[in-house]
Design a protein around this motif. Structure first.
Motif, PDB file in Angstrom:
ATOM      1  N   MET A   1       0.837  -1.197   0.000  1.00 38.52           N
ATOM      2  CA  MET A   1       0.000   0.000   0.000  1.00 38.52           C
ATOM      3  C   MET A   1       0.879   1.256   0.000  1.00 38.52           C
ATOM      4  O   MET A   1       1.875   1.321   0.716  1.00 38.52           O
ATOM      5  CB  MET A   1      -0.908   0.005   1.232  1.00 38.52           C
ATOM      6  N   LYS A   2       0.483   2.254  -0.787  1.00 34.13           N
ATOM      7  CA  LYS A   2       1.210   3.514  -0.813  1.00 34.13           C
ATOM      8  C   LYS A   2       0.729   4.410   0.334  1.00 34.13           C
ATOM      9  O   LYS A   2      -0.471   4.624   0.496  1.00 34.13           O
ATOM     10  CB  LYS A   2       0.997   4.219  -2.152  1.00 34.13           C
ATOM     11  N   VAL A   3       1.674   4.896   1.105  1.00 33.57           N
ATOM     12  CA  VAL A   3       1.358   5.711   2.273  1.00 33.57           C
ATOM     13  C   VAL A   3       2.133   7.017   2.209  1.00 33.57           C
ATOM     14  O   VAL A   3       3.342   7.019   1.944  1.00 33.57           O
ATOM     15  CB  VAL A   3       1.723   4.972   3.579  1.00 33.57           C
ATOM     16  N   SER A   4       1.444   8.114   2.461  1.00 32.59           N
ATOM     17  CA  SER A   4       2.094   9.427   2.527  1.00 32.59           C
ATOM     18  C   SER A   4       2.245   9.819   3.990  1.00 32.59           C
ATOM     19  O   SER A   4       1.268   9.822   4.739  1.00 32.59           O
ATOM     20  CB  SER A   4       1.260  10.474   1.788  1.00 32.59           C
ATOM     21  N   LEU A   5       3.450  10.139   4.382  1.00 31.29           N
ATOM     22  CA  LEU A   5       3.728  10.485   5.777  1.00 31.29           C
ATOM     23  C   LEU A   5       3.420  11.945   6.047  1.00 31.29           C
ATOM     24  O   LEU A   5       3.974  12.838   5.408  1.00 31.29           O
ATOM     25  CB  LEU A   5       5.194  10.197   6.101  1.00 31.29           C
ATOM     26  N   PHE A   6       2.538  12.183   6.987  1.00 27.95           N
ATOM     27  CA  PHE A   6       2.283  13.523   7.517  1.00 27.95           C
ATOM     28  C   PHE A   6       3.100  13.598   8.797  1.00 27.95           C
ATOM     29  O   PHE A   6       2.722  13.081   9.832  1.00 27.95           O
ATOM     30  CB  PHE A   6       0.777  13.683   7.763  1.00 27.95           C
ATOM     31  N   ALA A   7       4.257  14.233   8.715  1.00 30.66           N
ATOM     32  CA  ALA A   7       5.256  14.130   9.781  1.00 30.66           C
ATOM     33  C   ALA A   7       4.905  14.908  11.045  1.00 30.66           C
ATOM     34  O   ALA A   7       5.227  14.465  12.145  1.00 30.66           O
ATOM     35  CB  ALA A   7       6.614  14.585   9.263  1.00 30.66           C
ATOM     36  N   THR A   8       4.272  16.049  10.926  1.00 22.68           N
ATOM     37  CA  THR A   8       3.937  16.999  11.995  1.00 22.68           C
ATOM     38  C   THR A   8       5.112  17.914  12.333  1.00 22.68           C
ATOM     39  O   THR A   8       6.276  17.542  12.136  1.00 22.68           O
ATOM     40  CB  THR A   8       3.443  16.338  13.301  1.00 22.68           C
ATOM     41  N   CYS A  31       4.623  -1.263   3.395  1.00 23.79           N
ATOM     42  CA  CYS A  31       4.104  -0.016   2.827  1.00 23.79           C
ATOM     43  C   CYS A  31       5.178   0.706   2.015  1.00 23.79           C
ATOM     44  O   CYS A  31       6.363   0.673   2.350  1.00 23.79           O
ATOM     45  CB  CYS A  31       3.610   0.912   3.936  1.00 23.79           C
ATOM     46  N   ASP A  32       4.740   1.358   0.957  1.00 22.52           N
ATOM     47  CA  ASP A  32       5.600   2.214   0.139  1.00 22.52           C
ATOM     48  C   ASP A  32       5.381   3.641   0.638  1.00 22.52           C
ATOM     49  O   ASP A  32       4.347   4.248   0.372  1.00 22.52           O
ATOM     50  CB  ASP A  32       5.217   2.081  -1.337  1.00 22.52           C
ATOM     51  N   VAL A  33       6.349   4.162   1.399  1.00 23.05           N
ATOM     52  CA  VAL A  33       6.170   5.435   2.091  1.00 23.05           C
ATOM     53  C   VAL A  33       6.780   6.596   1.302  1.00 23.05           C
ATOM     54  O   VAL A  33       7.936   6.535   0.881  1.00 23.05           O
ATOM     55  CB  VAL A  33       6.811   5.393   3.496  1.00 23.05           C
ATOM     56  N   SER A  34       5.992   7.642   1.137  1.00 23.09           N
ATOM     57  CA  SER A  34       6.480   8.872   0.501  1.00 23.09           C
ATOM     58  C   SER A  34       6.323  10.035   1.470  1.00 23.09           C
ATOM     59  O   SER A  34       5.571   9.957   2.452  1.00 23.09           O
ATOM     60  CB  SER A  34       5.702   9.156  -0.787  1.00 23.09           C
ATOM     61  N   PHE A  35       7.039  11.110   1.178  1.00 18.20           N
ATOM     62  CA  PHE A  35       6.984  12.300   2.032  1.00 18.20           C
ATOM     63  C   PHE A  35       6.697  13.522   1.155  1.00 18.20           C
ATOM     64  O   PHE A  35       7.613  14.081   0.552  1.00 18.20           O
ATOM     65  CB  PHE A  35       8.301  12.488   2.786  1.00 18.20           C
ATOM     66  N   PRO A  36       5.442  13.922   1.056  1.00 13.99           N
ATOM     67  CA  PRO A  36       5.104  15.108   0.266  1.00 13.99           C
ATOM     68  C   PRO A  36       5.790  16.351   0.831  1.00 13.99           C
ATOM     69  O   PRO A  36       5.555  16.738   1.981  1.00 13.99           O
ATOM     70  CB  PRO A  36       3.577  15.209   0.418  1.00 13.99           C
ATOM     71  N   LYS A  37       6.647  16.954   0.031  1.00 20.57           N
ATOM     72  CA  LYS A  37       7.482  18.048   0.539  1.00 20.57           C
ATOM     73  C   LYS A  37       6.729  19.359   0.720  1.00 20.57           C
ATOM     74  O   LYS A  37       7.246  20.296   1.330  1.00 20.57           O
ATOM     75  CB  LYS A  37       8.671  18.248  -0.398  1.00 20.57           C
ATOM     76  N   GLY A  38       5.511  19.439   0.223  1.00 25.57           N
ATOM     77  CA  GLY A  38       4.752  20.676   0.374  1.00 25.57           C
ATOM     78  C   GLY A  38       4.114  20.845   1.739  1.00 25.57           C
ATOM     79  O   GLY A  38       3.535  21.895   2.034  1.00 25.57           O
ATOM     80  N   GLN A  39       4.220  19.833   2.606  1.00 23.02           N
ATOM     81  CA  GLN A  39       3.529  19.902   3.892  1.00 23.02           C
ATOM     82  C   GLN A  39       4.141  20.952   4.820  1.00 23.02           C
ATOM     83  O   GLN A  39       5.349  21.143   4.875  1.00 23.02           O
ATOM     84  CB  GLN A  39       3.502  18.536   4.566  1.00 23.02           C
ATOM     85  N   VAL A  40       3.240  21.609   5.544  1.00 24.65           N
ATOM     86  CA  VAL A  40       3.616  22.632   6.523  1.00 24.65           C
ATOM     87  C   VAL A  40       2.862  22.314   7.815  1.00 24.65           C
ATOM     88  O   VAL A  40       2.457  21.186   8.036  1.00 24.65           O
ATOM     89  CB  VAL A  40       3.264  24.048   6.004  1.00 24.65           C
ATOM     90  N   CYS A  41       2.645  23.299   8.658  1.00 20.32           N
ATOM     91  CA  CYS A  41       1.839  23.097   9.866  1.00 20.32           C
ATOM     92  C   CYS A  41       0.380  22.858   9.464  1.00 20.32           C
ATOM     93  O   CYS A  41      -0.121  23.464   8.513  1.00 20.32           O
ATOM     94  CB  CYS A  41       1.937  24.310  10.769  1.00 20.32           C
ATOM     95  N   CYS A  42      -0.307  21.992  10.189  1.00 24.65           N
ATOM     96  CA  CYS A  42      -1.708  21.691   9.878  1.00 24.65           C
ATOM     97  C   CYS A  42      -2.656  22.809  10.308  1.00 24.65           C
ATOM     98  O   CYS A  42      -3.842  22.760  10.019  1.00 24.65           O
ATOM     99  CB  CYS A  42      -2.130  20.381  10.544  1.00 24.65           C
ATOM    100  N   GLY A  43      -2.134  23.809  11.008  1.00 18.04           N
ATOM    101  CA  GLY A  43      -2.940  24.950  11.430  1.00 18.04           C
ATOM    102  C   GLY A  43      -3.532  24.834  12.817  1.00 18.04           C
ATOM    103  O   GLY A  43      -4.205  25.756  13.297  1.00 18.04           O
ATOM    104  N   GLN A  44      -3.264  23.704  13.489  1.00 19.78           N
ATOM    105  CA  GLN A  44      -3.894  23.470  14.784  1.00 19.78           C
ATOM    106  C   GLN A  44      -3.559  24.514  15.850  1.00 19.78           C
ATOM    107  O   GLN A  44      -4.474  24.981  16.553  1.00 19.78           O
ATOM    108  CB  GLN A  44      -3.538  22.067  15.297  1.00 19.78           C
TER     109      GLN A  44
END
Length: 242
Positions: A1-8, A31-44
């Motif tokens: 399964m392809k999984v995208s890591l939301f690192a925090t 799992c096939d793990v990727s790291f989308p580089k566009g991620q920032v703070c989730c806004g919480q």
């Protein structure tokens, strides 16, 4: 399964070993793990502090970053909960309402994903030490993930789990609460540390970086011997069990 890591943010800035352990764990489970580089703070932080309008921009950035990913996994119940709030926040937005729902529907906290999506209860870890587990507020009360962490810990070879007294009491972090209400937060975390020390466990384990940072910081200030670990770090241990 392809999984995208939301690192925090906390993992990215302070707890990089948790991120590494998360990737190692997921890959060991196929799992096939990727790291989308566009991620920032989730806004919480901004959203929970009342700056709902300001929080929308980083939220939109996160939605756009993850909307086309197959599955999103994060080692934080708190941040997963924030993604689950996106549909409510953007319900009247003609552009982001549908995309927010898509992101929320495919977002999972790490242990929830392993147990309830991958259907794995034993990840093959071994850790011959005593631990006590702190369930975080957002993860249990809002996200509803209660059993998955314990299911995985119970199957770690050699691990002794000691019940944490008053386990569901908040540790006092609460994001900006610990800053705005420092005196109250200190009393809350002291109660949590007292309970952890009372167990006699070698380690306190949690599934949220904020709780770990808060509890660990107080333990260090008090000179307590008990250590803290994220559950991802426990689940990647392979110590010899005698």
């Amino acid at each position: 399964m392809k999984v995208s890591l939301f690192a925090t943010c906390l993992v990215d800035l302070f707890q990089t070993d948790v991120g590494k352990a998360t990737v190692q764990l997921l890959e060991s489970l196929g799992c096939d793990v990727s790291f989308p580089k566009g991620q920032v703070c989730c806004g919480q932080p901004a959203y929970n502090s009342g700056y709902a309008k300001d929080a929308r921009e980083p939220m939109k950035k996160m939605i756009d970053t993850f909307v086309n990913e197959e599955c999103i996994v994060t080692p934080s119940g708190s941040c997963a909960t924030m993604f689950k709030e996106y549909p409510h926040i953007f319900k009247d937005d003609p552009v982001y309402a549908k995309k927010a729902q898509l992101v929320a529907d495919k977002t999972y906290e790490l242990t929830d994903f392993i147990v309830n999506v991958l259907k794995v209860k034993d990840v093959g870890a071994s850790f011959p030490h005593s631990v006590t587990y702190h369930p975080s507020c957002h993860m249990t009360r809002i996200l509803g993930v209660k059993d998955a962490p314990m299911t995985l810990l119970e199957n770690v070879k050699g691990l002794e789990i000691i019940d944490l007294p008053n386990s569901y009491n908040c540790c006092g972090f609460g994001g900006t609460f610990s800053v705005k209400m420092g005196n109250i937060s200190e009393q809350m975390v002291d109660e949590k540390v007292d309970c952890a020390v009372q167990t006699g466990a070698e380690y306190l384990v949690a599934s949220d970086g904020g709780c770990i940072m808060n509890i660990s910081g107080r333990m260090n200030r008090r000179g307590e011997k008990i250590s803290t670990m994220h559950i991802a770090e426990i689940l990647t241990q392979h110590e010899e069990v005698h």
